[in-house]
Design a protein around this motif. Structure first.
Motif, short mmCIF file in Angstrom:
data_model
loop_
_atom_site.label_atom_id
_atom_site.label_comp_id
_atom_site.label_asym_id
_atom_site.label_seq_id
_atom_site.Cartn_x
_atom_site.Cartn_y
_atom_site.Cartn_z
N LEU A 12 96.73 61.73 5.68
CA LEU A 12 97.75 61.36 6.68
C LEU A 12 99.16 61.44 6.11
N ARG A 13 99.35 62.34 5.15
CA ARG A 13 100.67 62.50 4.56
C ARG A 13 101.69 62.83 5.65
N GLY A 14 102.81 62.17 5.61
CA GLY A 14 103.86 62.46 6.58
C GLY A 14 103.68 61.74 7.91
N ARG A 15 102.64 60.95 8.03
CA ARG A 15 102.46 60.21 9.26
C ARG A 15 102.81 58.74 8.99
N THR A 16 103.26 58.07 10.04
CA THR A 16 103.76 56.70 9.87
C THR A 16 102.92 55.72 10.66
N VAL A 17 102.45 54.70 9.95
CA VAL A 17 101.67 53.64 10.57
C VAL A 17 102.49 52.35 10.49
N VAL A 18 102.67 51.70 11.63
CA VAL A 18 103.41 50.44 11.65
C VAL A 18 102.44 49.29 11.81
N ASN A 19 102.52 48.33 10.93
CA ASN A 19 101.77 47.09 11.08
C ASN A 19 102.68 46.09 11.78
N LEU A 20 102.41 45.87 13.06
CA LEU A 20 103.26 44.99 13.87
C LEU A 20 102.53 43.66 14.03
N PHE A 21 102.92 42.69 13.22
CA PHE A 21 102.16 41.43 13.16
C PHE A 21 102.96 40.27 13.72
N TYR A 22 102.50 39.77 14.86
CA TYR A 22 103.13 38.61 15.49
C TYR A 22 102.48 37.31 15.04
N GLU A 23 101.39 37.42 14.33
CA GLU A 23 100.75 36.24 13.76
C GLU A 23 100.60 36.48 12.27
N ASP A 24 100.66 35.41 11.52
CA ASP A 24 100.40 35.54 10.10
C ASP A 24 98.94 35.87 9.90
N SER A 25 98.67 36.96 9.24
CA SER A 25 97.30 37.23 8.82
C SER A 25 97.38 38.14 7.63
N THR A 26 97.56 37.53 6.48
CA THR A 26 97.79 38.32 5.28
C THR A 26 96.61 39.24 5.00
N ARG A 27 95.39 38.73 5.17
CA ARG A 27 94.25 39.56 4.77
C ARG A 27 94.08 40.77 5.68
N THR A 28 94.26 40.60 6.97
CA THR A 28 94.11 41.74 7.87
C THR A 28 95.25 42.74 7.65
N ARG A 29 96.45 42.22 7.47
CA ARG A 29 97.58 43.13 7.27
C ARG A 29 97.40 43.94 5.98
N ILE A 30 97.00 43.26 4.92
CA ILE A 30 96.82 43.95 3.64
C ILE A 30 95.71 44.99 3.76
N SER A 31 94.65 44.66 4.48
CA SER A 31 93.54 45.58 4.63
C SER A 31 93.99 46.85 5.35
N PHE A 32 94.74 46.69 6.45
CA PHE A 32 95.26 47.86 7.15
C PHE A 32 96.28 48.62 6.30
N GLU A 33 97.09 47.87 5.58
CA GLU A 33 98.11 48.50 4.76
C GLU A 33 97.45 49.37 3.68
N LEU A 34 96.44 48.81 3.04
CA LEU A 34 95.74 49.54 1.99
C LEU A 34 95.05 50.76 2.58
N ALA A 35 94.44 50.59 3.74
CA ALA A 35 93.74 51.71 4.39
C ALA A 35 94.71 52.85 4.67
#
Lengths: 306, 429, 199
Positions: A41-64
């Motif tokens: 997915l080089r050159g593609r942009t993924v936004v993690n839009l988090f309205y609730e705190d959820s460090t583990r889910t955010r990190i998991s998506f970020e790492l993915a």
């Protein structure tokens, strides 16, 4: 695959199986490698839009996303224009104008991802919305079950706890049903929604009756605050009737596994010796989460734009 | 004042007749009337009904003039065939004093499109703690007869009892928003299969029915008049039927949207379908239609609730409840009640004009179409269908749940005391 | 070496694009694979045990297994085989619908320090091979990487050349070369088809 992943019902059997197979192949392709990164997915942009705190889910998506070489923007509602009153729609249009290809959204309001999907051209992935759904959690749970037990068809899964407020339960009931598993919901009647009878699941109020037949016991987080609204009389009584302790674990079949989406309330819905036992897949679930989310991002973004 | 000769209108859907309107009144009804100097309105094929009366409108002024004003709401009402609307009290400031109700009444007079009849709040600031000065509002220029905390239930049973008793002296009525508040904390939609699936907090039918059951008993006990706003459930209809059979002086209204839409509308999470009470099930829709047909439910009231874009283009849970209704009410009633054979046009006149006027004690509205009566009339073309375009609405807001929906009929003309407020489907001011 | 099979001509066919129709029969395919096995043995010399044949799915994978089997039959040396899925390394993902992934399997000892021969059915633009080279780089550090293809149809878009070619087939850009193998398609055959007669 549809363009968005908003709820488990977006996946039919073929799609759900494709996600699990893709996750397995990605995991195999990356296992034992020094370079845990793919250029997909080089050159593609993924936004993690988090309205609730959820460090583990955010990190998991970020790492993915990062392991697939996407650019990742973490947009937390706190300390941003959102907290100054910018609407979800304005935020969505702003992110799209900045060139986001996918938005991963966690929101406290049920349905927010559906609304977002109606406003943007890119893909939307629901990372948990209110008391509605959390489809990637259900996918990683299904992946974990298949990995441990070798199959999903006919597997008997007991989902235990606060079904009423649980997005994990809603997604799991739907997805596991799609994949051929048999789900039994176990909870006090106060923590089951009116209308649960229309779900593709059995309902029981008696955990001890269900455990001997279960291949999988999925414990849901129960917040002690629910006690104040009289969903149950006390944490102690809840734990006594619906908590999974060592005595109850002994009633399980030899190969049965214990799951929990985290974060756990040790001593409330799950005893420490259960959480730390060999039956527990809790740590494994976290690791599988990254592979499953990579699969989802690849399948949503890896082809021609819709 | 000009006079009008309406040619060939079907009065209450009956045989064609001519109507001569002069000096604000109906001067003659008959065949082949002629009148020199009268402006002729060709009405062949059109149905003539008494001007519609809405017991339940939110005009948002004062306070939320960005969503609606008395003037824009009046225009929407006239285009919908109304000649009188009751303006609900949940404005900012709340219509809980003679000053505020007189202001709203005066704005209505200035707009001159419909009679704007203010509803007075039952309790100060809608807080449900102590009675507002109901007598002062009744005695004011606005002549308030309907009192309601609509939007909020008068849930304290002792306070409700006192309100019911007190307005007896004013020939008034308490219009109850039936919603047991403890059963609807955080409620977002009808509680049932769909709320379970969508993960939206449920609004149980029992929360409405429990209050209606309590209040009909209270009304009977103190011998007072009671009106139930926006009845939405089959159980409510049953309770009302039981109460009326026992002789309780209770009346009730149903909204156009509860006659047509169900909780299935919530599936896409579009907050335009969020409303209080919520859209219910198919069985409830059937029951409220049957209740309206047999008179258990006395009238249709719009609960027209304009909201600014930002209050609707947001998360479902954060959106304000309510939907537009004035301009499509008659079309919805035609669609759900007339074309299904449940009501004829005389029945529509009764449920949308005669009975609501009687409940609101409006002497000049809901009258027969007969010589000597005030010329409050609507002419509608029941043929043809058209698609609702929210952008074309006269309301300042756009939160119509009927956007894109094809509905029957069209209001061609509305007369308020002999003056056309709508002609050829266009507002005259 | 056994007698040269008819398809082994390494010079370019002077007649231009191939005529549509069956280009190689099942027997031809078997002969070509045998010849390539002999070439591998010859070129590897006494480094044969170092050799790893890595197929590019879909049809490169069974080809690699066949080649390994023939090399072992001719030389008596067991040959390690693997597959490397290149989907996640492609540079043309956005030009087509999303593709399902295939397996990546390497020999237990990995590929570090070994002679890797990538195996594919058809060499065309070279982009698949480029993707495979990128994938190999993430999987380990071979001593050297070579390329073996059943068909080279020309029209390269990258500076890539095969070390072992079963058959050079001049084609026009609009034609397609369809390789069918028993393992994936039920039978062995190579055809050149015109755009309108795509199956």
């Amino acid at each position: 695959m549809k363009r968005h992943l908003l709820e488990a019902a977006d996946l039919d059997l073929a799609d759900a199986t494709l996600v699990l197979d893709t996750a397995a192949q990605i995991e195999a392709a990356l296992s034992g490698r020094e370079v845990k990164k793919l250029p997909t997915l080089r050159g593609r942009t993924v936004v993690n839009l988090f309205y609730e705190d959820s460090t583990r889910t955010r990190i998991s998506f970020e790492l993915a996303a990062k392991r697939l070489s996407a650019d990742v923007i973490n947009f937390s509602a706190k300390g941003s224009s959102v907290s100054k009153g910018e609407s979800l729609k304005d935020t969505a249009l702003t992110l799209e104008a900045m060139g986001s290809d996918a938005i991963v959204i966690r929101h406290g309001a049920s349905g927010a991802p559906h609304q977002l999907a109606s406003w943007v051209r890119g893909s939307v992935v629901n990372a948990g919305d209110g008391t509605h759904e959390h489809p990637t959690q259900a996918l990683l749970d299904a992946y974990t079950i298949r990995h441990r037990l070798g199959r999903l068809e006919g597997v008997r899964v007991a989902v235990v706890g606060d079904v009423l407020h649980s997005r994990v339960a809603r997604s799991n009931v739907r997805l596991l049903h799609t994949l051929g598993a048999e789900v039994t919901l176990v909870a006090p009647p106060t923590l089951l929604p009116v209308g649960v009878g229309s779900w593709p699941a059995e309902v029981s109020y008696d955990l001890d009756a269900v455990l001997p037949k279960a291949d999988v016991v999925m414990m849901l987080r129960v917040q002690a605050e629910r006690m104040n609204a009289s969903f149950f009389p006390s944490a102690r009584e809840y734990s006594r009737r619906y908590g999974l302790d060592a005595r109850r674990m002994a009633a399980l079949g030899d190969d049965a596994i214990v799951m929990h989406p985290g974060p756990m309330n040790r001593g409330m819905e799950i005893a420490a010796e259960v959480a730390d036992s060999v039956r527990s897949t809790i740590v494994e679930q976290v690791g599988n989460g990254v592979s499953v989310r990579m699969a989802v991002l690849y399948l949503l973004l890896g082809g021609a734009p819709a | 004042m000009s006079s009008y000769l309406i040619k060939g209108a079907r009065v209450l859907g009956g045989d064609p007749a001519d109507l001569l309107i002069k000096d604000g009144r109906i001067a003659a009804v008959g065949e082949s009337l002629s009148a020199t100097g009268a402006e002729v309105v060709h009405a062949t094929g059109l149905v003539a009904l008494p001007g519609l009366v809405d017991l339940h409108t939110h005009l948002r002024e004062p306070g939320r003039e960005d969503a609606e004003t008395v003037e824009t709401g009046s225009r929407a009402a006239a285009l919908g065939g109304f000649t009188a609307v009751h303006a609900m009290a949940n404005t900012d400031p709340v219509a809980d004093t003679a000053g505020v109700v007189e202001q709203v009444w005066r704005l209505g007079q200035e707009a001159g499109l419909v009679d704007v009849v203010p509803v007075g709040a039952v309790t100060v600031g809608l807080k449900g703690e102590r009675l507002a000065e109901l007598g002062a509002m009744a005695d004011s220029a606005a002549r308030v007869r309907v009192f309601s905390d609509d939007g909020i239930c008068v849930s304290d049973p002792a306070l409700m009892r006192r309100a019911l008793e007190y307005v007896k002296a004013l020939d008034g009525v308490v219009a109850q928003h039936a919603e047991e508040p403890r059963l609807t904390v955080g409620a977002q939609m009808h509680e049932g299969d769909r709320s379970a699936k969508l993960g939206l907090t449920g609004w149980p039918a029992a929360a409405e029915e429990a209050i209606i059951a309590r209040d009909v008993l209270l009304a009977q006990h103190v011998g007072a008049r009671l009106h139930i706003c926006h009845v939405s459930t089959a159980g409510s209809v049953e309770i009302l039927r039981w109460a009326k059979a026992r002789g309780v002086d209770v009346t009730a209204e149903v909204t156009p949207h509860h006659l047509l839409l169900t909780d299935a509308c919530a599936e896409g999470y579009d907050p335009v379908f969020k409303v209080n009470p919520p859209l219910r099930t198919d069985a409830d829709v059937e029951a409220v239609r049957a209740g309206l047909a047999d008179g258990t439910i006395d009238c249709v009231a719009t609960d027209h609730a304009p909201h600014a874009v930002e209050d609707k283009e947001c998360e479902w849970a954060q959106a304000r409840p309510g939907m537009l209704g004035l301009e499509q009410a008659l079309a919805i009633v035609q669609d759900t009640m007339v074309e299904t054979g449940l009501l004829d046009w005389a029945g529509v006149a009764d449920r949308m004009s005669v009975r609501p006027a009687a409940i609101g004690r409006l002497t000049g509205h809901g009258r027969p179409i007969a010589p000597g009566e005030p010329a409050n009339l609507v002419l509608l073309d029941p043929t043809g269908r058209s698609v609702v375009d929210p952008a074309a609405l006269a309301s300042r807001s756009r939160n119509s749940p009927y956007a894109g929906r094809e509905l029957p009929g069209r209001v061609v003309a509305t007369f308020l005391r002999g003056v056309p407020t709508v002609l050829d489907g266009k507002a005259q001011r | 070496m056994a007698g040269s099979p008819p398809a082994a001509s390494s010079s370019r066919d002077p007649r231009g694009p191939a005529a549509p129709g069956a280009l190689l029969s099942a027997a031809d395919v078997a002969r070509v694979v045998d010849r390539m096995a002999h070439q591998l043995i010859e070129k590897a010399g006494n480094g044969l045990a170092d050799l790893v044949l890595v197929g590019i799915p879909t049809r490169g994978a069974p080809l690699a297994r066949r080649l390994a089997a023939r090399v072992e039959a001719f030389s008596g040396t067991a040959i390690d085989v693997g597959t490397v899925d290149i989907t996640l390394y492609r540079d043309d993902l956005r030009l087509r619908g999303v593709r399902a992934l295939e397996d990546t399997v390497l020999p237990d000892g990995g590929i570090d320090g070994r002679l890797v021969v990538l195996v594919d059915d058809v060499l065309f633009s070279g982009r698949s091979v480029r993707a495979a080279l990128d994938a190999l780089r993430d999987l380990g550090r071979p001593r050297a990487v070579q390329l073996a293809v059943l068909i080279d149809r020309g029209h390269r878009e990258l500076p890539i050349r095969a070390d072992y070619v079963g058959k050079n087939v001049p084609t026009s850009r609009t034609q397609s070369v369809k390789v069918r193998l028993a393992e994936t398609d039920g039978a062995d055959e190579v055809r050149v088809t015109e755009p309108e007669e795509r199956p």
